[in-house]
Design a protein around this motif. Structure first.
Motif, PDB file in Angstrom:
ATOM      1  N   ALA A  87       0.254  -1.081   0.050  1.00 26.00           N
ATOM      2  CA  ALA A  87      -0.051   0.175   0.156  1.00 26.00           C
ATOM      3  C   ALA A  87       0.585   1.049  -0.144  1.00 26.00           C
ATOM      4  CB  ALA A  87      -0.972   0.192   1.321  1.00 26.00           C
ATOM      5  N   ALA A  88       2.059   1.124   0.824  1.00 24.23           N
ATOM      6  CA  ALA A  88       2.884   2.206   0.396  1.00 24.23           C
ATOM      7  C   ALA A  88       4.253   2.577   0.047  1.00 24.23           C
ATOM      8  CB  ALA A  88       3.932   2.137   1.705  1.00 24.23           C
ATOM      9  N   LEU A  89       3.698   1.685  -1.799  1.00 25.98           N
ATOM     10  CA  LEU A  89       5.128   1.645  -1.979  1.00 25.98           C
ATOM     11  C   LEU A  89       4.854   3.080  -3.345  1.00 25.98           C
ATOM     12  CD1 LEU A  89       6.021  -2.037  -3.523  1.00 25.98           C
ATOM     13  CD2 LEU A  89       7.294  -0.157  -2.451  1.00 25.98           C
ATOM     14  N   PRO A  90       3.544   3.518  -4.318  1.00 29.00           N
ATOM     15  CA  PRO A  90       2.901   4.321  -4.647  1.00 29.00           C
ATOM     16  C   PRO A  90       3.786   5.414  -4.659  1.00 29.00           C
ATOM     17  CG  PRO A  90       1.515   2.769  -4.562  1.00 29.00           C
ATOM     18  CD  PRO A  90       2.241   2.207  -3.801  1.00 29.00           C
ATOM     19  N   ARG A  91       3.500   5.625  -2.644  1.00 26.57           N
ATOM     20  CA  ARG A  91       3.767   7.407  -2.594  1.00 26.57           C
ATOM     21  C   ARG A  91       5.030   6.644  -2.280  1.00 26.57           C
ATOM     22  NH1 ARG A  91       2.264   9.834   3.152  1.00 26.57           N
ATOM     23  NH2 ARG A  91       3.532  11.993   2.470  1.00 26.57           N
ATOM     24  N   ILE A  92       5.963   5.858  -1.718  1.00 18.26           N
ATOM     25  CA  ILE A  92       7.473   6.086  -1.801  1.00 18.26           C
ATOM     26  C   ILE A  92       8.263   6.058  -2.639  1.00 18.26           C
ATOM     27  CG2 ILE A  92       9.519   3.962  -1.191  1.00 18.26           C
ATOM     28  CD1 ILE A  92       7.521   2.618   0.847  1.00 18.26           C
ATOM     29  N   LEU A  93       7.441   5.485  -4.144  1.00 19.83           N
ATOM     30  CA  LEU A  93       8.644   5.734  -5.093  1.00 19.83           C
ATOM     31  C   LEU A  93       7.623   6.937  -5.909  1.00 19.83           C
ATOM     32  CD1 LEU A  93       7.272   1.403  -6.789  1.00 19.83           C
ATOM     33  CD2 LEU A  93       9.456   3.031  -5.506  1.00 19.83           C
TER      34      LEU A  93
END
Length: 131
Positions: free
Chosen positions: A9-15
């Motif tokens: 769930a966090a990956l899009p924001r992290i990237l």
């Protein structure tokens, strides 16, 4: 061993939101620690490191024939932890017997200290005819 849904769930924001400098700094650190670890571990006669390419860990082969008092990577890592307080993961858990895995994320100074302790441990357990 499955993927973590929190990370997914966090990956899009992290990237998308983490500055590129963070990734550049992390890659530079991994390159530095892998070079230091590879060079230092290569100097230990019973070890054969594999230099990583794009990974944050390194696999290191153990020549068990050169060591006394242990039969496999589990014995090696268990005794190393007990005697030198260096924690390594026996790679037989990944189906690579007589290897260990070391994570390359710690500061270089700690990695150097760890290799010094590993060297002392290996020297202590080296078979007399292998020295």
């Amino acid at each position: 061993m499955g993927t973590c849904t929190l990370i997914q769930a966090a990956l899009p924001r992290i990237l998308n939101d983490v500055p590129e400098e963070f990734f550049d700094k992390t890659k530079k650190h991994l390159e530095e620690t892998s070079s230091v670890m590879f060079e230092r571990l290569s100097a230990i006669p019973c070890l054969k490191p594999i230099k990583p390419v794009g990974a944050m860990y390194m696999l290191v082969g153990i020549d068990m024939e050169k060591l006394e008092g242990m039969k496999d990577d589990h014995d090696f890592t268990r005794q190393l932890m007990a005697e030198e307080s260096v924690f390594l993961l026996p790679a037989s858990v990944f189906l690579y017997p007589n290897f260990f895995r070391v994570v390359l994320l710690a500061p270089v100074e700690l990695m150097v200290e760890a290799t010094e302790r590993i060297s002392v441990f290996c020297q202590r357990h080296m078979r007399k005819e292998s020295s």
